[in-house]
Design a protein around this motif. Structure first.
Motif, PDB file in Angstrom:
ATOM      1  N   GLY A 142       0.814  -1.202   0.000  1.00  0.00           N
ATOM      2  CA  GLY A 142       0.000   0.000   0.000  1.00  0.00           C
ATOM      3  C   GLY A 142       0.851   1.257   0.000  1.00  0.00           C
ATOM      4  O   GLY A 142       2.026   1.232  -0.379  1.00  0.00           O
ATOM      5  N   ASP A 143       0.267   2.354   0.477  1.00  0.00           N
ATOM      6  CA  ASP A 143       0.975   3.630   0.437  1.00  0.00           C
ATOM      7  C   ASP A 143       2.169   3.671   1.378  1.00  0.00           C
ATOM      8  O   ASP A 143       3.169   4.324   1.078  1.00  0.00           O
ATOM      9  CB  ASP A 143       0.005   4.768   0.768  1.00  0.00           C
ATOM     10  CG  ASP A 143      -0.894   5.113  -0.415  1.00  0.00           C
ATOM     11  OD1 ASP A 143      -0.395   5.158  -1.550  1.00  0.00           O
ATOM     12  OD2 ASP A 143      -2.097   5.317  -0.206  1.00  0.00           O
ATOM     13  N   PRO A 146      -0.401  -2.205  -6.451  1.00  0.00           N
ATOM     14  CA  PRO A 146      -1.151  -1.812  -5.253  1.00  0.00           C
ATOM     15  C   PRO A 146      -1.863  -2.988  -4.595  1.00  0.00           C
ATOM     16  O   PRO A 146      -2.544  -3.765  -5.261  1.00  0.00           O
ATOM     17  CB  PRO A 146      -2.163  -0.796  -5.793  1.00  0.00           C
ATOM     18  CG  PRO A 146      -2.337  -1.154  -7.238  1.00  0.00           C
ATOM     19  CD  PRO A 146      -1.007  -1.680  -7.687  1.00  0.00           C
ATOM     20  N   ASN A 154      -3.618   3.146  -1.498  1.00  0.00           N
ATOM     21  CA  ASN A 154      -3.031   3.077  -2.851  1.00  0.00           C
ATOM     22  C   ASN A 154      -3.113   4.418  -3.584  1.00  0.00           C
ATOM     23  O   ASN A 154      -3.366   4.461  -4.795  1.00  0.00           O
ATOM     24  CB  ASN A 154      -3.712   1.980  -3.675  1.00  0.00           C
ATOM     25  CG  ASN A 154      -3.683   0.632  -2.987  1.00  0.00           C
ATOM     26  OD1 ASN A 154      -2.663   0.224  -2.430  1.00  0.00           O
ATOM     27  ND2 ASN A 154      -4.803  -0.062  -2.993  1.00  0.00           N
ATOM     28  N   ALA A 165      -0.284   5.008  -6.382  1.00  0.00           N
ATOM     29  CA  ALA A 165      -0.584   4.193  -7.559  1.00  0.00           C
ATOM     30  C   ALA A 165      -1.756   4.781  -8.331  1.00  0.00           C
ATOM     31  O   ALA A 165      -1.741   4.838  -9.573  1.00  0.00           O
ATOM     32  CB  ALA A 165      -0.888   2.756  -7.134  1.00  0.00           C
TER      33      ALA A 165
END
Length: 293
Positions: free
Chosen positions: A67-68, A89, A94, A97
């Motif tokens: 994820g982020d 992602p 996300n 992305a």
């Protein structure tokens, strides 16, 4: 020389989604590269150590499955070492992305990435710099940073709904404060609820807080929400999901390459990661990151 890539897997991303699909992602990537190493890390420190080891062996591209939070760590490494970054992602937000146009489905994203690796497609994007930290998406201070902190501490629910509940909970506690913003064009002093400096549009799982932000224009898009009061802020929240908040009377927007936020006591987050408190000074660095796209 062939293409040397590594797949960085963060098993906890997306409540274990990354771990479940890691082998399938690797299988789709292997035909596109000459070498693919799997880097599975359970902590930030372990992830960084594995990336450094891969770089010592001639790494060309780092593919992050997560994820982020995982993307944020990949950005730090790739920007500092001149390695191209690819994203698959599999987290709850996300947002980076999403901003790059990566498909939300991990398998579709992997197929697109594999084709880009085979074709040698690369592009350069800007990054924000906050002290020694790079950020790819949004730097936020004030109410939204407090919401981010609360959402990170919540175990339920997953996805954007968790962010929405954190907003409602934080409304009861947060108070606007006088702030000073130093920009390329001068100094802005006002009372505000939040400040968001976007290299890309999204945070909080798809909220376009800076809807016009472009990671290839060398500038931050800054959104400042003044003091609408709790009732008006609550009514504004649905418009955050569509980007229509920028037309509201209490919302100020501008662009700048540098931004210093002076708001004592305000929390500061970047890419959803805790950066301490204000004051905070950020700079947009053009073409700081190469992405496989």
């Amino acid at each position: 020389m062939g293409l040397n890539a590594a797949l960085a897997v963060h098993p906890a991303s997306g409540r274990g989604a990354a771990a479940r699909i890691a082998e399938a992602v690797a299988a789709r990537l292997r035909p596109a590269v000459d070498r693919l190493d799997i880097l599975t890390a359970g902590s930030v420190e372990e992830s960084r150590a594995l990336m450094r080891s891969a770089h010592a062996e001639g790494l060309d591209a780092l593919i992050v499955l997560g994820g982020d939070g995982a993307a944020h760590q990949g950005v730090q490494f790739c920007a500092d070492h001149g390695v191209a970054l690819g994203l698959v992602p599999s987290g709850t937000g996300n947002d980076f992305a999403r901003a790059l146009g990566v498909p939300a489905d991990p398998r579709a994203a992997t197929d697109v990435l594999a084709k880009a690796l085979q074709a040698g497609r690369r592009r350069s994007v800007d990054l924000g710099r906050l002290g020694e930290t790079w950020f790819a998406t949004v730097l936020c201070a004030g109410f939204d940073a407090a919401v981010n902190a609360r959402a990170n501490a919540m175990r339920w629910p997953a996805g954007p709904r968790r962010y929405d509940l954190a907003i409602l909970a934080e409304l009861a506690a947060f108070r606007p404060r006088p702030i000073v913003l130093h920009t390329d064009d001068g100094v802005l002093e006002l009372e505000a609820t939040l400040v968001a400096a976007g290299n890309t549009p999204y945070y909080g799982g798809g909220v376009p807080i800076c809807p016009a932000a472009d990671p290839e224009d060398g500038l931050f898009d800054v959104t400042v929400i003044g003091t609408p009061g709790r009732a008006r802020l609550l009514r504004m929240l649905p418009h955050l999901r569509t980007g229509e908040h920028v037309g509201r009377p209490t919302v100020h927007t501008f662009r700048t390459r540098t931004l210093r936020i002076e708001a004592p006591g305000w929390p500061v987050y970047a890419d959803g990661e805790d950066q301490g408190g204000a004051p905070a000074e950020a700079t947009c660095v053009p073409s700081a990151l190469t992405v496989v796209s």
